[in-house]
Design a protein around this motif. Sequence first.
Motif, PDB file in Angstrom:
ATOM      1  N   PHE A   1       0.929  -1.348   0.084  1.00 19.00           N
ATOM      2  CA  PHE A   1       0.056   0.115   0.110  1.00 19.00           C
ATOM      3  C   PHE A   1       0.849   1.254   0.052  1.00 19.00           C
TER       4      PHE A   1
ATOM      5  N   LYS B   1      -1.246   6.609   1.094  1.00 17.32           N
ATOM      6  CA  LYS B   1      -2.824   7.054   0.999  1.00 17.32           C
ATOM      7  C   LYS B   1      -3.522   5.853   1.242  1.00 17.32           C
ATOM      8  N   ASN B   2      -2.875   4.642   1.631  1.00 15.76           N
ATOM      9  CA  ASN B   2      -3.589   3.570   1.898  1.00 15.76           C
ATOM     10  C   ASN B   2      -4.319   2.905   0.641  1.00 15.76           C
ATOM     11  N   ASN B   3      -3.698   3.208  -0.409  1.00 13.77           N
ATOM     12  CA  ASN B   3      -4.135   2.574  -1.766  1.00 13.77           C
ATOM     13  C   ASN B   3      -3.445   1.434  -2.082  1.00 13.77           C
TER      14      ASN B   3
ATOM     15  N   TYR C   1       5.431   3.848   2.627  1.00 13.77           N
ATOM     16  CA  TYR C   1       4.618   2.447   1.972  1.00 13.77           C
ATOM     17  C   TYR C   1       4.448   1.522   3.365  1.00 13.77           C
ATOM     18  N   THR C   2       3.419   0.728   2.911  1.00 17.89           N
ATOM     19  CA  THR C   2       3.319  -0.456   4.336  1.00 17.89           C
ATOM     20  C   THR C   2       3.145  -1.608   3.254  1.00 17.89           C
TER      21      THR C   2
ATOM     22  N   GLN D   1       1.819  -5.634   3.749  1.00 16.50           N
ATOM     23  CA  GLN D   1       1.186  -6.157   4.742  1.00 16.50           C
ATOM     24  C   GLN D   1       0.960  -7.758   4.212  1.00 16.50           C
TER      25      GLN D   1
ATOM     26  N   ALA E   1      -0.685   7.407   8.240  1.00 19.27           N
ATOM     27  CA  ALA E   1      -0.212   6.315   7.638  1.00 19.27           C
ATOM     28  C   ALA E   1       0.408   5.076   8.563  1.00 19.27           C
TER      29      ALA E   1
ATOM     30  N   ARG F   1       0.918   2.175  10.701  1.00 19.97           N
ATOM     31  CA  ARG F   1       0.724   0.607  10.651  1.00 19.97           C
ATOM     32  C   ARG F   1       1.387   0.118  11.863  1.00 19.97           C
TER      33      ARG F   1
END
Length: 649
Positions: free
Chosen positions: A443, A446-448, A492-493, A495, A528, A530
């Motif tokens: 992601f 913006k969590n997209n 960025y994340t 997951q 953002a 996490r």
Amino acid sequence: MTTLAGSVLSSGSGNGTGNGAQFNNPIGLAVDGTGNVYVADSGNSTIRKITPAGVVTTLAGPTDSSGSADGTGNMARFNRPFGLVVDDADNVYVADSGNGTMRKITPAGVVTTLAGLAGSEGNVDGTGSAVRFYGPEGVSLDSVGNLYVADTGNNTIRKITPAEVVTTLAGLAGSSGSIDGTGSAARFNRPCGVAVGSAGNVFVADSDNNVIRKITPAAVVTTLAGLAGNSGSTDGTGSAAVFNHPQGVAVDSAGTVYVADTGNHTIRKITPAGVVTTLAGLAGSSGSADGTGGAARFSGPSGVAVDSTGNVYVADSGNCTIRKVTPAGVVTTLAGLAGGLGSADGTGSAARFYQPIGVAVDGAGNVYVADTSNNTIRMGALTASRLANLSVRAPAGTGDQTLILGFYVGGTGSKQVLIRGVGPTLAQYGVSGVLADPQLKLFNAKNNLINQNDDWGGSAALGNAFAAVQDFALPASSKDAALLVALLPDGYTAQVNGAGTSTGVTLIEAYEATPACRARASPPSPPAIRWAPVKTSSSWAFAVTGNAPKKLLIRGIGPTLANYGVSGVLADPQLALFDRTSTKISENDNWGGATALSDAFTATQAFPLSTNSKDAALLVTLQPGVYSAQVSGVGGTTGVALVEVYEMP
């Protein structure tokens, strides 16, 4: 079959007759009508001539052989330079052993002769060219600018004042032995290395006596460790310790002495009380292996230097490499390639040395090398270190049990980043209860969702990326997940969750696959954020690469997460930092509003913490290596926590 000229297994560029001459990778030959042989001496970049009587001379070409010429850069010439030392102004002083002189190199590369006369051996005190040395090898510098010289052939220790006046501090020229005493009453036997401590004491590697000597500012000589005439390798105190022809010696600000115990192929350590231990290497076992303590191998280490943080730099002469030993005894190779002798500038293993003997380090961590058989002085500049790898291994599932790793890509332009979600392959390393089928999603800030992978599928590009970052391989048919993506600078994340409702232990990793990429394990702004659930305790690993120390901010956030809508937070996290040997090197429970930490939050753009919060934080400077940050709950409590690792600007 006879040998016309050259010495078997002895490369070099010396002129002489028969086996008194040396060549370095000769390739082309021609002969004239009178029997003279002409040689294209490739490794020396010269054309050599051999008469029918076997007399070798250099006919043409930029001679890299020995000589004595003052000048700038490669216009200067040395003859088997041994010891060297650097002052606060970055001037380098060199014991030019083969010339019997002391040389000085300015930061601009201008070489001058400080004392002695090339080709004129002897023992004369005085100034300038009136001075005589006999094969000087070691050199050191005190806090007021006095130089100390191990005048090896004379069996004396000489002193050069800032006014360039040379006197004999201890020993008697032409008289070898092992006698403690004052000034000329003392005796040495081929002293090789010298080092000056902060109190003005001079430490000497008295090589052929197999002892380490100490000289006070009043010229009183005593034996610090070892027993004259006894060679071997025994740790112990004072005369109970045994050395084998030690050559290099260095001393840190606390008075700890480090010794290149050449005949034993080890690096030894002596406390101010005279207690001797072996820091790295194994006595009697030569070789070239990086590792910790006795697992490391050296080959005839000759020179040592120590920096302000206790790292020891070694001229590993027999391997033609420059090594580094951390205070914990972890040995790495900084430059050169074991067995790959030569003279090539470059980075790391691309560089080549030829029997380097002297080594020195300046305040910025730059390393200077007396590349003895190349008759050159080399400099190794530090490259910038960076945070290169982030990972966490913990239980993963679905929903709140999703395992999440945040990172930030800095710099300009897109960077290649390798991200992996490893489950089933962990079983090969003894991990139980692994996640059978991890699914990896990436992601943006913006969590997209911008990319994802279920099974990595044995992709050649991914396999090559695993090898490039030195990560362990994955079976082509495994259900582990991986992505190789080009990312622009941003947060960025990554997951990982299990297929369906499955759960299990998973390793999530992010590697820089482009050298200019700088990753940090935290998002750029609070929206953002996490997190990962903390059970009894959880560890997040990261790697610092390069060859310079790196300052990092590490945080373990629990209660403050509630301000951002996170439920079930870890009420009182405690943070501990471990090195790759699982040794705890720092820890914190409550950060306490420390000004230095608060300033670090601002500098890294990390979100603020209230001064009375129970969140934890550390500000540390770390040498390149692999580390892990562990967060656990005080009293065995559990909850959701965030671990962050920031590079300090």
